[in-house]
Design a protein around this motif. Sequence first.
Motif, PDB file in Angstrom:
ATOM      1  N   ILE A 105      40.885 -50.305  31.530  1.00 50.98           N
ATOM      2  CA  ILE A 105      39.484 -50.216  31.938  1.00 50.98           C
ATOM      3  C   ILE A 105      38.729 -49.611  30.770  1.00 50.98           C
ATOM      4  N   LEU A 106      37.657 -50.275  30.397  1.00 50.08           N
ATOM      5  CA  LEU A 106      36.852 -49.870  29.244  1.00 50.08           C
ATOM      6  C   LEU A 106      35.413 -49.695  29.705  1.00 50.08           C
ATOM      7  N   SER A 107      34.738 -48.701  29.166  1.00 51.12           N
ATOM      8  CA  SER A 107      33.317 -48.514  29.459  1.00 51.12           C
ATOM      9  C   SER A 107      32.699 -47.681  28.353  1.00 51.12           C
ATOM     10  N   THR A 108      31.380 -47.613  28.364  1.00 49.86           N
ATOM     11  CA  THR A 108      30.691 -46.667  27.499  1.00 49.86           C
ATOM     12  C   THR A 108      29.811 -45.798  28.384  1.00 49.86           C
ATOM     13  N   VAL A 109      29.704 -44.526  27.995  1.00 49.55           N
ATOM     14  CA  VAL A 109      28.966 -43.549  28.786  1.00 49.55           C
ATOM     15  C   VAL A 109      28.154 -42.678  27.839  1.00 49.55           C
ATOM     16  N   SER A 110      26.904 -42.440  28.218  1.00 48.08           N
ATOM     17  CA  SER A 110      26.064 -41.516  27.453  1.00 48.08           C
ATOM     18  C   SER A 110      26.578 -40.091  27.650  1.00 48.08           C
ATOM     19  N   PRO A 111      26.485 -39.250  26.632  1.00 44.64           N
ATOM     20  CA  PRO A 111      27.000 -37.884  26.748  1.00 44.64           C
ATOM     21  C   PRO A 111      26.380 -37.077  27.895  1.00 44.64           C
ATOM     22  N   SER A 112      25.147 -37.392  28.277  1.00 46.66           N
ATOM     23  CA  SER A 112      24.507 -36.643  29.358  1.00 46.66           C
ATOM     24  C   SER A 112      24.913 -37.124  30.747  1.00 46.66           C
ATOM     25  N   ASN A 113      25.637 -38.225  30.831  1.00 42.20           N
ATOM     26  CA  ASN A 113      25.996 -38.808  32.126  1.00 42.20           C
ATOM     27  C   ASN A 113      27.323 -38.217  32.618  1.00 42.20           C
ATOM     28  N   LYS A 114      27.250 -36.988  33.071  1.00 42.25           N
ATOM     29  CA  LYS A 114      28.454 -36.279  33.526  1.00 42.25           C
ATOM     30  C   LYS A 114      29.110 -36.926  34.749  1.00 42.25           C
ATOM     31  N   ASN A 144      15.219 -48.479  20.057  1.00 45.59           N
ATOM     32  CA  ASN A 144      14.395 -47.437  20.685  1.00 45.59           C
ATOM     33  C   ASN A 144      15.242 -46.217  20.985  1.00 45.59           C
ATOM     34  N   SER A 145      14.586 -45.201  21.482  1.00 48.23           N
ATOM     35  CA  SER A 145      15.312 -43.965  21.771  1.00 48.23           C
ATOM     36  C   SER A 145      16.346 -44.209  22.872  1.00 48.23           C
ATOM     37  N   HIS A 146      17.567 -43.941  22.553  1.00 49.83           N
ATOM     38  CA  HIS A 146      18.684 -44.126  23.475  1.00 49.83           C
ATOM     39  C   HIS A 146      19.779 -43.192  23.008  1.00 49.83           C
ATOM     40  N   GLU A 147      20.440 -42.575  23.951  1.00 48.84           N
ATOM     41  CA  GLU A 147      21.571 -41.724  23.588  1.00 48.84           C
ATOM     42  C   GLU A 147      22.693 -42.566  23.005  1.00 48.84           C
ATOM     43  N   GLU A 148      23.556 -41.905  22.236  1.00 43.44           N
ATOM     44  CA  GLU A 148      24.743 -42.625  21.782  1.00 43.44           C
ATOM     45  C   GLU A 148      25.594 -42.972  23.001  1.00 43.44           C
TER      46      GLU A 148
END
Length: 160
Positions: A105-114, A144-148
């Motif tokens: 299972i693979l995903s990406t998550v922004s650091p603020s998305n606890k 545009n502005s977006h978290e890593e």
Amino acid sequence: MNEILFSKPLKENAKDIYNLIKRGGVLDLNSEYLYLLQCTHFSKTCSVATFENEIIGFVSGYLLPNKNDTLFIWQVAVDERFRGQNIAFKTIMNIFNSNKDIKYILSTVSPSNKPSQRVFEKLANHFNTKIENETAFSLEDFLNSHEEEIQYLIGPINNK
């Protein structure tokens, strides 16, 4: 007794999914057309949670074109009234249980998305496997502005 049901999305769910994402205000809102595609072309790798015929959760995903044993989880949304009930985890498991060839299972998550981070950690624990993290998309990758976005890779999963 009313219970939460988990199933593949249907074409007629697309509008409610769009509105769920829009109401949540956290996830990137995609076009209505994309949600229609997810409910039709990608229904095998997406899942909805319903309560009293209302969509209260949605997980979108797809199998990687070059690695059909890897499920990429794109969006995870749960209505705020139902958070804290493991709905995200159960909705992902509904996809997993319908696709026995998934090994990762693979995903990406922004650091603020606890909350999403906790869901993926719970999945790794559930499958008794490792989770690897690395930066998938840095700030410079976005216009545009977006978290890593930090990549979460869970597996290998023994799906027997």
